[in-house]
Design an enzyme around this catalytic site. Sequence first.
Site, short mmCIF file in Angstrom:
data_model
loop_
_atom_site.label_atom_id
_atom_site.label_comp_id
_atom_site.label_asym_id
_atom_site.label_seq_id
_atom_site.Cartn_x
_atom_site.Cartn_y
_atom_site.Cartn_z
N TYR A 141 0.82 -1.21 0.00
CA TYR A 141 0.00 0.00 0.00
C TYR A 141 0.86 1.27 0.00
O TYR A 141 0.43 2.32 -0.46
CB TYR A 141 -0.90 0.05 1.24
CG TYR A 141 -2.23 -0.66 1.09
CD1 TYR A 141 -2.29 -1.98 0.68
CD2 TYR A 141 -3.41 0.01 1.38
CE1 TYR A 141 -3.51 -2.62 0.57
CE2 TYR A 141 -4.63 -0.63 1.26
CZ TYR A 141 -4.68 -1.94 0.85
OH TYR A 141 -5.89 -2.57 0.75
N LYS A 192 3.26 -15.24 1.75
CA LYS A 192 3.39 -15.93 0.46
C LYS A 192 4.88 -16.20 0.28
O LYS A 192 5.52 -15.77 -0.69
CB LYS A 192 2.80 -15.05 -0.65
CG LYS A 192 2.73 -15.71 -2.02
CD LYS A 192 1.70 -16.83 -2.12
CE LYS A 192 1.79 -17.49 -3.49
NZ LYS A 192 0.93 -18.71 -3.59
N ASP A 224 -2.88 -18.09 0.06
CA ASP A 224 -3.89 -18.78 -0.76
C ASP A 224 -4.53 -19.92 0.02
O ASP A 224 -5.75 -20.11 -0.01
CB ASP A 224 -3.31 -19.24 -2.11
CG ASP A 224 -1.97 -19.94 -2.01
OD1 ASP A 224 -1.38 -19.97 -0.91
OD2 ASP A 224 -1.51 -20.48 -3.03
N ASP A 248 -6.18 -7.20 4.06
CA ASP A 248 -7.32 -6.52 3.43
C ASP A 248 -8.22 -7.55 2.76
O ASP A 248 -9.44 -7.57 2.95
CB ASP A 248 -6.81 -5.50 2.40
CG ASP A 248 -7.95 -4.82 1.65
OD1 ASP A 248 -8.88 -4.34 2.33
OD2 ASP A 248 -7.92 -4.79 0.40
N ASP A 252 -12.23 -9.17 4.09
CA ASP A 252 -13.51 -9.15 3.37
C ASP A 252 -14.06 -10.56 3.24
O ASP A 252 -15.26 -10.79 3.40
CB ASP A 252 -13.36 -8.54 1.96
CG ASP A 252 -13.59 -7.04 1.95
OD1 ASP A 252 -13.26 -6.38 2.96
OD2 ASP A 252 -14.09 -6.51 0.93
C1 IPM Z 1 -10.36 -1.39 4.10
C2 IPM Z 1 -10.64 -0.76 2.77
C3 IPM Z 1 -9.52 0.23 2.46
C4 IPM Z 1 -8.23 -0.56 2.39
C5 IPM Z 1 -9.74 1.08 1.19
C6 IPM Z 1 -11.04 1.83 1.23
C7 IPM Z 1 -8.58 2.00 0.93
O1 IPM Z 1 -10.77 -1.73 1.79
O2 IPM Z 1 -10.29 -0.66 5.11
O3 IPM Z 1 -10.22 -2.61 4.15
O4 IPM Z 1 -7.91 -1.14 1.35
O5 IPM Z 1 -7.52 -0.59 3.40
MG MG Z 2 -10.78 -3.70 2.53
#
Ligand code: IPM
Ligand code: MG
Length: 363
Positions: A141, A192, A224, A248, A252
């Site tokens: 990032y 990884k 993975d 990240d 999700d």
């Molecule tokens: C998160 C989001 C952020 C990230 C984005 C909005 C920049 O996806 O907080 O997980 O990638 O960190």
């Molecule tokens: Mg995110």
Amino acid sequence: MKYKITLLPGDGIGPEVVAAGAQLLGAVGDRFGHEFETNEALIGGIAIDETGNPLPEATLEVCRSGDAVLLGAVGGPKWSDPLAPVRPEQGLLGLRKGLELFANIRPVKLFPALADTSPLRSDVVRGVDLVIVRELIGGIYFGQPQEKHTTPDGRREALDTMRYAEDEAARLLHVAYQLARQRRSKVTSVDKANVLASSRLWREVAHEVAARYPDVVSEDVLVDSCAMYLLRRPADFDVIAAGNLFGDILSDEASMLAGSMGMLPSASLGEKLADGSAWFGLYEPVHGSAPDIAGQGIANPLATILSAAMMLRTSFGLEKEADAVESAVGRALADGYRTPDIMSAGMKQVGTAEMAAAVIERI
Ligand code: IPM
Ligand code: MG
């Protein structure tokens, strides 16, 4: 006690869920006799529209002058042109970096009332109670160079740099181990290492840190495989430590174990003050700005409310207040209240404000 909280509503559903979170904090203050003073500031797309900057200097200043920050979400189609010179997400990344919040704590816990809400079978998600500890201000990032250019033979080319220094990995891993000690004493370090040099260093450091916590069970899992195990045997995980990008993506995925993105809170923390008395933090739902449902009053406020509970516990040391909020969320769900994202047959469908009210009534 008086606490100063900065509210950063941001974009999309951000203002709706932050309003619910602020209302909840007000109710906790009344009920337990604390004063929460709130100040609002701009971040993200709305900050671009109003000031040209996704993270105005004034926002950083007000955040620094307070005890904790509650953020909604940033981004939306209005600002997502890949050719745009500034993007809302730069505001969020700049805020994390500017406040040196290197450890992002994302608990994934299934409320029993939502066992049938996950897209995964209820026997798979039963007992899920894990925490992703994600490195937040390093890795790909932030690694430099990050740029787009034209090659000498005229092709467009872009590159990112995944870079980790040993101390960046180590301090994140220490947070993971300390957290594990308060839980089920297991840390899964994700990398990884079969492909990436930065991951091989990460793993080397993970082993060094692990040696200092002989009472904690340690394992390395490739990212993975981790993605697969999260679906196959999610209840086996306790603390998952990962770099910025892997954390990240996995968070999700893991949100689906809890039924909806709308259920997942997070805390982003820096170094604890030397006297251990306070831990400044940024608290935000894991979900994004959900532009498709913004302004309709139907967003799930529970991720933000649970983030506020994390703030009470972690930044203010208000353990019983945090417990009260979390159990009120559990009871509102058990009593059948559901926003559309977690709706199922026979339940009471409500909007953002009614869900927040249902929780507040139960504190
Ligand atoms: C998160 C989001 C952020 C990230 C984005 C909005 C920049 O996806 O907080 O997980 O990638 O960190
Ligand atoms: Mg995110």
